[in-house]
Motif scaffolding. Structure first.
Motif, PDB file in Angstrom:
ATOM      1  N   UNK A 108       0.834  -1.211   0.000  1.00 16.12           N
ATOM      2  CA  UNK A 108       0.000   0.000   0.000  1.00 16.12           C
ATOM      3  C   UNK A 108       0.867   1.259   0.000  1.00 16.12           C
ATOM      4  N   UNK A 109       1.958   1.209   0.745  1.00 16.96           N
ATOM      5  CA  UNK A 109       2.811   2.389   0.880  1.00 16.96           C
ATOM      6  C   UNK A 109       3.897   2.466  -0.191  1.00 16.96           C
ATOM      7  N   UNK A 110       4.052   1.388  -0.964  1.00 14.04           N
ATOM      8  CA  UNK A 110       5.022   1.403  -2.052  1.00 14.04           C
ATOM      9  C   UNK A 110       6.464   1.397  -1.590  1.00 14.04           C
ATOM     10  N   UNK A 111       6.757   0.621  -0.549  1.00 12.19           N
ATOM     11  CA  UNK A 111       8.122   0.540  -0.011  1.00 12.19           C
ATOM     12  C   UNK A 111       8.566  -0.914   0.112  1.00 12.19           C
ATOM     13  N   UNK A 112       9.859  -1.100   0.302  1.00  7.82           N
ATOM     14  CA  UNK A 112      10.418  -2.440   0.463  1.00  7.82           C
ATOM     15  C   UNK A 112      10.594  -2.811   1.928  1.00  7.82           C
ATOM     16  N   UNK A 113      10.580  -1.802   2.810  1.00 10.95           N
ATOM     17  CA  UNK A 113      10.800  -2.019   4.233  1.00 10.95           C
ATOM     18  C   UNK A 113       9.990  -1.001   5.029  1.00 10.95           C
ATOM     19  N   UNK A 114       9.544  -1.399   6.209  1.00  8.41           N
ATOM     20  CA  UNK A 114       8.836  -0.445   7.064  1.00  8.41           C
ATOM     21  C   UNK A 114       9.737   0.704   7.472  1.00  8.41           C
ATOM     22  N   UNK A 115      11.061   0.497   7.473  1.00  5.07           N
ATOM     23  CA  UNK A 115      12.000   1.585   7.769  1.00  5.07           C
ATOM     24  C   UNK A 115      11.837   2.736   6.784  1.00  5.07           C
ATOM     25  N   UNK A 116      11.449   2.413   5.547  1.00  6.07           N
ATOM     26  CA  UNK A 116      11.276   3.446   4.518  1.00  6.07           C
ATOM     27  C   UNK A 116      10.179   4.441   4.879  1.00  6.07           C
ATOM     28  N   UNK A 117       9.262   4.046   5.737  1.00  9.15           N
ATOM     29  CA  UNK A 117       8.193   4.965   6.139  1.00  9.15           C
ATOM     30  C   UNK A 117       8.745   6.196   6.841  1.00  9.15           C
ATOM     31  N   UNK A 118       9.913   6.055   7.468  1.00 10.40           N
ATOM     32  CA  UNK A 118      10.519   7.168   8.199  1.00 10.40           C
ATOM     33  C   UNK A 118      11.489   7.987   7.348  1.00 10.40           C
TER      34      UNK A 118
END
Length: 76
Positions: free
Chosen positions: A41-51
């Motif tokens: 949904x967020x278009x990232x490879x890792x939850x770390x990318x959210x930051x």
């Protein structure tokens, strides 16, 4: 580095209510599947990318965090 959104996403994935919200009336999912859905949904490879990715952070807030909290509080 601020890790607030990564930590929030990890907590959400472990939360049974969150996983229920993600599937609504569908079959239950596990923590790993919840993580996969957030990443997609967020278009990232890792939850770390959210930051570190402002666009991903905005998608997390708009498409995951806000709707889940509204559902949890009983708002439409």
């Amino acid at each position: 580095m601020n890790r607030d959104l990564c930590i929030m996403a990890c907590i959400f994935c472990r939360d049974e209510a969150f996983r229920k919200w993600m599937t609504r009336d569908g079959p239950s999912i596990n923590e790993a599947r919840a993580k996969e859905i957030i990443l997609g949904v967020c278009g990232v490879k890792s939850r770390n990318d959210l930051d570190t990715n402002p666009e991903a952070a905005a998608r997390f807030h708009e498409l995951v965090r806000r709707p889940f909290l509204e559902w949890k509080e009983g708002r439409p």
